[in-house]
Write a protein that holds these residues in place. Structure first.
Motif, mmCIF file in Angstrom:
data_model
loop_
_atom_site.group_PDB
_atom_site.id
_atom_site.type_symbol
_atom_site.label_atom_id
_atom_site.label_comp_id
_atom_site.label_asym_id
_atom_site.label_seq_id
_atom_site.Cartn_x
_atom_site.Cartn_y
_atom_site.Cartn_z
ATOM 1 N N LEU A 159 6.771 -12.473 -36.144
ATOM 2 C CA LEU A 159 7.263 -12.823 -34.814
ATOM 3 C C LEU A 159 8.087 -14.093 -34.941
ATOM 4 C CD1 LEU A 159 4.294 -12.176 -32.344
ATOM 5 C CD2 LEU A 159 6.480 -10.980 -32.443
ATOM 6 N N ARG A 160 9.340 -14.031 -34.579
ATOM 7 C CA ARG A 160 10.260 -15.146 -34.822
ATOM 8 C C ARG A 160 10.931 -15.573 -33.526
ATOM 9 N NH1 ARG A 160 10.307 -15.900 -40.116
ATOM 10 N NH2 ARG A 160 9.690 -14.179 -41.481
ATOM 11 N N GLY A 161 11.875 -16.501 -33.683
ATOM 12 C CA GLY A 161 12.581 -16.980 -32.512
ATOM 13 C C GLY A 161 11.886 -18.161 -31.864
ATOM 14 N N ALA A 162 12.157 -18.355 -30.586
ATOM 15 C CA ALA A 162 11.648 -19.517 -29.848
ATOM 16 C C ALA A 162 10.406 -19.152 -29.048
ATOM 17 C CB ALA A 162 12.736 -20.056 -28.926
ATOM 18 N N ILE A 163 9.668 -20.186 -28.669
ATOM 19 C CA ILE A 163 8.572 -20.009 -27.708
ATOM 20 C C ILE A 163 9.213 -19.858 -26.332
ATOM 21 C CG2 ILE A 163 6.506 -21.015 -26.685
ATOM 22 C CD1 ILE A 163 6.185 -22.676 -29.231
ATOM 23 N N PRO A 164 8.990 -18.747 -25.636
ATOM 24 C CA PRO A 164 9.622 -18.581 -24.320
ATOM 25 C C PRO A 164 9.260 -19.730 -23.381
ATOM 26 C CG PRO A 164 8.565 -16.550 -25.044
ATOM 27 C CD PRO A 164 8.133 -17.612 -25.998
ATOM 28 N N ARG A 165 10.267 -20.286 -22.702
ATOM 29 C CA ARG A 165 10.015 -21.385 -21.771
ATOM 30 C C ARG A 165 9.122 -20.943 -20.622
ATOM 31 N NH1 ARG A 165 11.265 -23.595 -25.632
ATOM 32 N NH2 ARG A 165 12.761 -25.294 -25.919
ATOM 33 N N LEU A 183 7.863 -18.608 -35.738
ATOM 34 C CA LEU A 183 8.737 -19.163 -34.710
ATOM 35 C C LEU A 183 9.571 -20.312 -35.258
ATOM 36 C CD1 LEU A 183 6.223 -19.183 -31.722
ATOM 37 C CD2 LEU A 183 7.745 -17.357 -32.464
ATOM 38 N N ASP A 184 10.637 -20.600 -34.576
ATOM 39 C CA ASP A 184 11.530 -21.686 -34.964
ATOM 40 C C ASP A 184 11.939 -22.406 -33.687
ATOM 41 O OD1 ASP A 184 13.281 -23.401 -36.110
ATOM 42 O OD2 ASP A 184 14.816 -21.921 -36.584
ATOM 43 N N ASP A 185 11.245 -23.481 -33.362
ATOM 44 C CA ASP A 185 11.455 -24.096 -32.053
ATOM 45 C C ASP A 185 10.958 -25.530 -32.078
ATOM 46 O OD1 ASP A 185 12.209 -24.275 -29.430
ATOM 47 O OD2 ASP A 185 10.690 -22.903 -28.650
ATOM 48 N N THR A 186 11.232 -26.237 -31.005
ATOM 49 C CA THR A 186 10.679 -27.563 -30.795
ATOM 50 C C THR A 186 9.583 -27.469 -29.745
ATOM 51 O OG1 THR A 186 12.320 -28.040 -29.088
ATOM 52 C CG2 THR A 186 12.858 -28.687 -31.356
ATOM 53 N N LEU A 187 8.820 -28.519 -29.611
ATOM 54 C CA LEU A 187 7.793 -28.574 -28.580
ATOM 55 C C LEU A 187 8.405 -29.286 -27.376
ATOM 56 C CD1 LEU A 187 4.869 -27.879 -27.949
ATOM 57 C CD2 LEU A 187 4.190 -30.065 -28.915
ATOM 58 N N PRO A 188 8.667 -28.564 -26.259
ATOM 59 C CA PRO A 188 9.407 -29.158 -25.138
ATOM 60 C C PRO A 188 8.537 -30.037 -24.258
ATOM 61 C CG PRO A 188 8.819 -26.909 -24.609
ATOM 62 C CD PRO A 188 8.326 -27.153 -26.012
ATOM 63 N N GLU A 189 9.184 -30.826 -23.425
ATOM 64 C CA GLU A 189 8.461 -31.683 -22.490
ATOM 65 C C GLU A 189 7.651 -30.874 -21.484
ATOM 66 O OE1 GLU A 189 11.162 -34.343 -20.638
ATOM 67 O OE2 GLU A 189 11.525 -35.523 -22.461
ATOM 68 N N GLU A 190 8.081 -29.605 -21.250
ATOM 69 C CA GLU A 190 7.377 -28.768 -20.271
ATOM 70 C C GLU A 190 5.933 -28.492 -20.648
ATOM 71 O OE1 GLU A 190 11.720 -27.375 -19.989
ATOM 72 O OE2 GLU A 190 10.373 -28.333 -21.423
ATOM 73 N N VAL A 191 5.547 -28.807 -21.893
ATOM 74 C CA VAL A 191 4.147 -28.615 -22.262
ATOM 75 C C VAL A 191 3.239 -29.398 -21.328
ATOM 76 C CG1 VAL A 191 4.090 -30.523 -23.926
ATOM 77 C CG2 VAL A 191 2.547 -28.591 -24.223
#
Length: 709
Positions: A159-165, A183-191
């Motif tokens: 399972l790849r790509g970004a964590i869905p917002r 996955l290939d993503d950053t940890l957003p402020e929305e957490v």
């Protein structure tokens, strides 16, 4: 039918939708109107529920059909079986027969989530997709699971790509686990939106970037794991706002800077895992403020200065793993309250301390004590001549190697019933290894190398029936090898007696070790021939793969042994791919190289240099196809190099110098990579690459012969 009474309204309203056609007698007009009215009400009341259930079943069946390979456990998923939806495998329903949980742990779902209609499950509060062979991406539609409380997507590395917002908008979530994904993503402020979250595990999903400051808004969080990612930057001060936090796992990242002082606000913290980062500076002095602190794992960082003396103030600490840092000192009362301490590892720091300061009188019953590669000094013995930690009856591992310890040993070593590994190598211990009539069955690994021990082969070892590794190299042991060694150590894999003063012949019993993978008798005073019967050396006949390690209460200790590998001292980690080798160099062995050596097809190195061996190189030497290093130099070997040499396709280190070999050097693809002529030097009769061509040698000989001028 003429005598059938008219149906009462309540009877008519109880009819199932779609079944009114079963009424044969045509009712009066007013009754028909009442029937239509009641049926309409019933349809309005029941159809939405049935429609939702039907849609749930249809959504699962359609998704199953999209999979390339569905698990057999999904056999009950079919439209024909939709009335039994709540009895389908992997499904749990609520009281209204809506799907509440979908747990697909270990079900093979070779496919994607693209055709999964998340909007069909308005009542789903738990979704678990674990170890399923899913690939593709996590669709944004997952945010339609508005009732979701637990979301677990684990061990689906394709399972790849970004964590869905949209996931960060699921405000009912209390558990979010996205672990071992690609996955290939950053940890957003929305957490920070997930304010009621209690468990957040984003381990090993290749996150990049920094930890957002909004993480501090998760004030109900009890478990936090971001380990095994590529996170950079520092640990934010806001981490101290998560006062309910019990476990923090940040290991295996690229975090830098200091551990924030706000960590001391985490008074419920039990486990702190920060190993394998680039954190540095001094540790917060009051790190041990939490009375629940159980495990501190901060190895492989750049921490410096004294280790915090308050670490055990809560009295609950069991495990400290702080190796490979730059700690310089331990306060002599640091373990004053460590009554529960079981495992301690300060490998490879710069600690200068008296050994006794590391073993407080109030210390509990530790299982792992590792202080190797420091600057500890002092002796193991008390004024009464006993080792002061011999009362630690639970001791499983004792590694004090590479320090400045001195003095003798106590016989109580052999009486510690749980002791599995002792490594006292590379110190200044001296005297005779004490004798004991007992040796507990759990002693598997004994390293006494590179000290000043003397006397004969330690008789106290005869009862150590389960030894796997015995390293006595680099001491002043003398005398002969006793004939009982192979019988007493039937499980032995690694025997190193190098750099001592052992003498006499090599006993033939030494070839009875069925599991032996390393035999190092180099740099002693052995004489006579090399024993020839290697039929029992089954540990060297095949390629070996080792999985030997010590596991003390979930703490793995890596065992190492020093060997000479490719002409250089090498620290070999035993748990890696199996190393099989024989080193008999630097003795006074004579006669021919036994042909039996060529049957040991698992050998990776063979060193017989610096002896008085004669005769020819065994003609079947090419059988050793795994051989990477061969040293037969400084002997009296004669004759030609056998043609089978070209079969040594793994060879990268060779030395045949200083013998009486002659003839043409065999040509082979791997031998052509060995271009250093010194590996054949001082063999006047040898010719061919990388030495002079044989034809030129013959011309030179003819020219220099006065009878042929």
């Amino acid at each position: 039918m003429a005598g059938r009474p008219a149906a009462h309204p309540e009877v008519l309203c109880s009819l199932q939708p779609g079944r009114t056609s079963e009424v044969i007698m045509k009712p009066p007009h007013h009754v028909a109107l009442l029937l239509f009215f009641c049926t309409s009400l019933l349809l309005c009341a029941l159809t939405p529920v049935k429609a939702i259930i039907w849609r749930e079943a249809e959504a699962l069946v359609n998704w199953k059909a999209s999979l390339a390979d569905a698990d057999e456990s999904l056999g009950s998923w079919s439209i024909a079986n939709s009335t039994s939806l709540c009895r389908w495998t992997h499904i749990t329903c609520n009281s209204a027969r809506h799907i509440r949980e979908l747990d697909l742990t270990d079900a093979t779902l070779n496919g994607t989530l693209d055709d999964f209609d998340f909007s069909a499950f308005p009542h789903l509060d738990k979704l678990t997709l674990c170890n399923n062979s899913l690939y593709g991406t996590i669709p944004a539609g997952i945010g339609n699971l508005t009732s979701l409380v637990v979301l677990q997507i684990v061990s689906n590395p394709s399972l790849r790509g970004a964590i869905p917002r949209s996931i960060w908008q699921l405000k009912h979530l209390t558990v979010l686990e996205l672990v071992h994904l690609g996955l290939d993503d950053t940890l957003p402020e929305e957490v920070g939106n997930l304010t009621i979250l209690e468990e957040l595990d984003l381990g090993s999903v290749t996150l990049t970037g920094s930890i957002p400051l909004t993480m501090g808004m998760l004030m109900k969080l009890r478990f936090l794991s971001l380990e095994g990612n590529n996170l950079t930057g520092s640990i934010p001060l806001e981490i101290g706002n998560m006062t309910e936090l019990q476990e923090m796992h940040f290991s295996d990242n690229y975090l830098e800077g200091q551990l924030p002082g706000t960590t001391t606000h985490l008074r419920k913290l039990q486990d702190l895992f920060l190993s394998d980062n680039q954190l540095g500076g001094h540790i917060v002095p009051k790190l041990g403020n939490s009375s629940h602190l159980d495990t501190v794992a901060i190895a492989h960082n750049n921490f410096t200065g004294p280790f915090p003396s308050s670490i055990c103030i809560g009295g609950a600490l069991r495990i400290i793993i702080a190796g490979y840092n730059g700690f310089t000192s331990l306060h002599r009362h640091i373990f004053q309250n460590c009554t529960a301490l079981q495992s301690v590892d300060f490998t490879a720091n710069n600690i200068v301390a008296d050994l006794k300061d590391c073993f407080g009188e109030h210390l509990g019953l530790p299982r792992t004590m590792v202080f190797s590669q420091n600057h500890l000094y002092g002796t193991l013995l008390t004024d009464r001549g006993e080792a002061f930690f011999c009362n630690y009856t639970n001791l499983n591992i004792l590694d004090l190697s590479n320090n400045a310890l001195y003095g003798g040993l106590s016989k109580c070593f052999w009486d510690l019933k749980r002791l599995a590994l002792v490594d006292l190598s590379s110190n200044s211990f001296s005297g005779v290894v004490p004798f004991s009539r007992t040796c507990e069955d759990r002693l598997y690994y004994l390293h006494l190398a590179n000290n000043h021990f003397e006397g004969t082969f330690p008789l106290g070892l005869e009862k150590c029936k389960n030894l796997i590794t015995l390293d006595l190299g680099g001491n002043n042991f003398s005398g002969t090898i006793p004939s009982w060694v192979s019988k007493s150590f039937p499980r032995l894999k690694f025997l190193r007696l190098s750099s001592n003063m052992f003498d006499g012949t090599i006993p033939h019993q030494i070839l009875q070790f069925r599991h032996l993978q390393l035999l190092d008798l180099s740099k002693n005073k052995f004489i006579g021939s090399i024993p020839d019967d290697f039929t029992n050396f089954t540990g060297m006949v095949h390629e070996q793969t080792n999985i030997d390690f010590i596991d003390a209460d979930h703490y793995m200790h890596i065992e190492q042994i020093q060997i000479v590998w490719k002409n250089a001292d090498h620290v070999y980690i035993i748990m890696r791919a199996g190393m099989a080798g024989i080193d008999l160099s630097g003795n006074s062995l004579s006669q021919e190289i036994p042909n039996g050596l060529t049957t040991l097809l698992g050998l990776r190195y063979l060193n017989l240099s610096g002896n008085h061996l004669s005769g020819s190189v065994p003609r079947d030497i090419g059988n050793l196809v795994l051989l990477e290093a061969l040293d037969l130099s400084q002997n009296q070997l004669s004759g030609e190099i056998p043609p089978s040499f070209v079969d040594l396709k793994s060879m990268s280190t060779l030395n045949l110098s200083s013998n009486g070999l002659s003839g043409r050097i065999p040509m082979g693809s791997q031998l052509q990579t060995l271009v250093d002529p010194s590996i054949y030097s001082n063999n006047p009769g040898l010719c061919g690459f990388p030495l002079k061509d044989c034809e030129l040698i013959n011309v030179d000989r003819k020219w220099n012969n006065p009878c042929r001028r």
